[in-house]
Write an enzyme that holds these catalytic residues in place. Sequence first.
Site, PDB file in Angstrom:
ATOM      1  N   HIS A  93      31.836  36.524  41.470  1.00 23.54           N
ATOM      2  CA  HIS A  93      32.381  36.356  40.113  1.00 23.54           C
ATOM      3  C   HIS A  93      33.902  36.226  40.193  1.00 23.54           C
ATOM      4  O   HIS A  93      34.539  36.874  41.035  1.00 23.54           O
ATOM      5  CB  HIS A  93      31.986  37.548  39.232  1.00 23.54           C
ATOM      6  CG  HIS A  93      32.291  37.292  37.785  1.00 23.54           C
ATOM      7  ND1 HIS A  93      33.565  37.434  37.285  1.00 23.54           N
ATOM      8  CD2 HIS A  93      31.524  36.854  36.766  1.00 23.54           C
ATOM      9  CE1 HIS A  93      33.550  37.106  35.988  1.00 23.54           C
ATOM     10  NE2 HIS A  93      32.322  36.761  35.655  1.00 23.54           N
ATOM     11  N   GLU A  95      36.198  37.471  38.572  1.00 18.30           N
ATOM     12  CA  GLU A  95      36.949  38.731  38.470  1.00 18.30           C
ATOM     13  C   GLU A  95      36.941  39.481  39.800  1.00 18.30           C
ATOM     14  O   GLU A  95      37.917  40.157  40.141  1.00 18.30           O
ATOM     15  CB  GLU A  95      36.371  39.575  37.313  1.00 18.30           C
ATOM     16  CG  GLU A  95      36.753  38.968  35.967  1.00 18.30           C
ATOM     17  CD  GLU A  95      35.736  39.157  34.856  1.00 18.30           C
ATOM     18  OE1 GLU A  95      34.905  40.077  34.933  1.00 18.30           O
ATOM     19  OE2 GLU A  95      35.775  38.361  33.892  1.00 18.30           O
ATOM     20  N   GLU A 165      31.602  28.794  36.377  1.00 15.08           N
ATOM     21  CA  GLU A 165      32.379  29.528  35.382  1.00 15.08           C
ATOM     22  C   GLU A 165      33.857  29.177  35.527  1.00 15.08           C
ATOM     23  O   GLU A 165      34.562  29.792  36.338  1.00 15.08           O
ATOM     24  CB  GLU A 165      32.208  31.039  35.576  1.00 15.08           C
ATOM     25  CG  GLU A 165      30.799  31.532  35.374  1.00 15.08           C
ATOM     26  CD  GLU A 165      30.772  32.992  34.941  1.00 15.08           C
ATOM     27  OE1 GLU A 165      30.277  33.254  33.854  1.00 15.08           O
ATOM     28  OE2 GLU A 165      31.282  33.845  35.671  1.00 15.08           O
ATOM     29  N   GLY A 171      36.099  34.681  28.733  1.00 11.15           N
ATOM     30  CA  GLY A 171      36.670  35.675  27.825  1.00 11.15           C
ATOM     31  C   GLY A 171      37.833  35.166  26.992  1.00 11.15           C
ATOM     32  O   GLY A 171      38.559  35.949  26.376  1.00 11.15           O
ATOM     33  N   SER A 210      32.706  31.793  27.674  1.00  6.69           N
ATOM     34  CA  SER A 210      32.746  31.733  26.214  1.00  6.69           C
ATOM     35  C   SER A 210      31.540  31.017  25.608  1.00  6.69           C
ATOM     36  O   SER A 210      31.679  30.295  24.621  1.00  6.69           O
ATOM     37  CB  SER A 210      34.063  31.098  25.740  1.00  6.69           C
ATOM     38  OG  SER A 210      35.172  31.885  26.158  1.00  6.69           O
TER      39      SER A 210
END
Length: 247
Positions: A93, A95, A165, A171, A210
């Site tokens: 991911h 993050e 992504e 986000g 989103s």
Amino acid sequence: MRTKLVAGNWKMHGSLATNAGLLQAVRDGTTGKAEVAVCVPYPYLAQARAVLEGSAVAWGAQDVSEHAQGAFTGEVSGAMLVDFGCRFVLVGHSERRSFYGDTDALVAAKFAAAQTAGLIPVLCVGESLAEREAGVTGEVVTRQIDAVLANSGAGAFARAVVAYEPVWAIGTGRTASPQQAQEVHALIRARFARDSADVATGLRVLYGGSVKAGNAAELFGQPDIDGGLIGGASLVAADFLAICAAA
Ligand code: 13P
């Protein structure tokens, strides 16, 4: 025909109290047409299993150690996730890549460890805003995928999922347009087709960034978008179920 998959990524949100209602509502509201999963924080895996076992909703984790076991304080192995009934695990991911130093090589090792344990890895890839503006989206996504292909081979993707992504869409409320997303999804599928036509045809490539009830249907209607990886909207049962219904 690829069955659509909608996976929630709760990230570091939730509590025993709030999860109870959310998990039950997702269980009760899932029709079984698309595949549905939730990736919860580690401490809540037992709770997810208790509520979701025997239902159409699968559960999973958001990361996994590249090691099978040993002196790796703070890490969680694939076998431990299997012990708690996980079917899926996210690897790479953005993050993890940006805040915790998960390199392409580490992500490839985590992907392999997940499969060895019997999990289905969801390999997350995507470019930053600067990379998109520099016109290197294809190169970035291909590099991220190639690291895993070099380690595990194309055949491994018969038991894996890819999630595109774009970092600038996570986000931020700024979704990739269906055309922007489709373009990258087609590129991802074409990369796999170079190694195996069968794997490319069967591979599910999810879009994340989103996704909301209002934009899900158009995104999921693109030929190479096989569902979604849902962050914020997966924390609200009605929103998540509406996205699942769109799939
Ligand atoms: P949002 O849906 O909140 O943009 O998050 C996307 C994501 O990172 C899912 O893994």
